[in-house]
Design an enzyme around this catalytic site. Sequence first.
Site, PDB file in Angstrom:
ATOM      1  N   LYS A 153       0.091  -3.068   5.374  1.00 13.06           N
ATOM      2  CA  LYS A 153      -0.898  -4.048   4.582  1.00 13.06           C
ATOM      3  C   LYS A 153      -0.147  -5.206   3.901  1.00 13.06           C
ATOM      4  CE  LYS A 153      -4.699  -2.680   3.510  1.00 13.06           C
ATOM      5  NZ  LYS A 153      -5.702  -2.139   2.635  1.00 13.06           N
TER       6      LYS A 153
ATOM      7  N   ARG B 138     -22.690  -6.686 -46.000  1.00 18.98           N
ATOM      8  CA  ARG B 138     -21.780  -6.589 -44.814  1.00 18.98           C
ATOM      9  C   ARG B 138     -22.300  -5.253 -44.307  1.00 18.98           C
ATOM     10  NH1 ARG B 138     -17.201  -7.064 -48.102  1.00 18.98           N
ATOM     11  NH2 ARG B 138     -15.948  -5.468 -46.944  1.00 18.98           N
TER      12      ARG B 138
ATOM     13  N   ASN C 130      -2.070  -6.878   0.540  1.00 18.94           N
ATOM     14  CA  ASN C 130      -3.209  -6.984  -0.265  1.00 18.94           C
ATOM     15  C   ASN C 130      -3.383  -8.204  -0.844  1.00 18.94           C
ATOM     16  OD1 ASN C 130      -4.190  -4.333   0.796  1.00 18.94           O
ATOM     17  ND2 ASN C 130      -3.103  -3.323  -0.405  1.00 18.94           N
TER      18      ASN C 130
ATOM     19  N   SER D  31       0.655  -1.216   0.018  1.00 17.64           N
ATOM     20  CA  SER D  31      -0.010   0.097   0.011  1.00 17.64           C
ATOM     21  C   SER D  31       0.961   1.153   0.104  1.00 17.64           C
ATOM     22  CB  SER D  31      -0.926  -0.075   1.140  1.00 17.64           C
ATOM     23  OG  SER D  31      -1.312   1.140   1.511  1.00 17.64           O
TER      24      SER D  31
END
Length: 371
Positions: free
Chosen positions: A268, A301, A270, A262
């Site tokens: 942290k 087309r 994650n 982080s």
Amino acid sequence: MADAFDWGLLEPAGEAASAVSDDRILRAMVEVERAHLAAWSGLLGVETTSSLDSGLLDRDALLRESRRAGVPIVGLVQALREQGGTLVHQGMTSQDVMDSALMLVSRDALAASRAALVAAGRRFSTLAREHRGTPFAVRTLTQEAETTTLGTVFGGWLDVLSSTLELLDTASFPLQLGGAVGDGDAFARLSGDPDAVVGLRRRLADALGLADPGRAWHTDRSAVLAVARAALSVCAAGGRIGRDLGLLARDEVVTPLHGGGSSAMPHKSNPVDAVLLVANGLRASGPAAVLQATALSYDARPAGEWHAEWQPWRESLRLAVESAGLLAHAAEDLVVQVRRTATDPASSPRGGAAVDSAVARFERAAGEGVR
């Protein structure tokens, strides 16, 4: 050439996207033109020793011609005829090359996705067996419900993967060949053989490893929708399992060995794979919606509908390849934090049958392989 528009800055798992890059698609276009040149020359009884090489193409010139013509094939054909002569692209139309090339890329991208899903499933199978007796409280409607086993959670993931593999294995990748208005008349006129397109389509399909649909499908986009559905099912499977991975990491039940950092909170770790899997699953609805809308084609087309397909078709493949790779990495990186029961897991009846069934079904699905 100007700075690359997209080199992955906002696509953290973008390395896998090389499977559907512009260069890969360009090589596929040249592969289609090369196979056509060989097959068409053989049908006409004309010898050719020309070798079409995508590495010799001027990318800047291709971009300029693509802007001028609205499609990349016009400039490509001009450049390839300098290498291979006037038989290059003879009788074909731009959509023949583009659709066939994207089917080649689709086949290879989904095969790579399948291999990664199988790798993830092997790991989940091991975990399901190891934890078939590990008690685990599951939730329904966000609230704690009953206690089952952690093995049944992994078994549930296996069921998701099995369904996805089964769908992938139904995917077909047809060649496109119809000429200007889809009736193949140019091949008949140029060769003097009223059935020339039939033989040419068969030769081309065999050379490229694509299915021979026995017809042109310029305005029947069911083949594109089927391929997209297979690709988007990979994203849905990854997103579904990714949500569980994120929630289990939040509760510190199953966590990644190598979490992400982080910028504001160094402590942290994650669950990055889980986050990106969910993000890709959410993004997948965008290309799906466009492809569904563009399937409402018209005339021999259409003007715009076919052109609008290119990027969402490619994007659905990109998301699938990324998601499958992320899931394989997440599976190998998992650390189960809860302890198994002291008793033999195999002796616990709770969830055991469901685990065995899920593992057996996955093994059957994993063994089939994309056609």
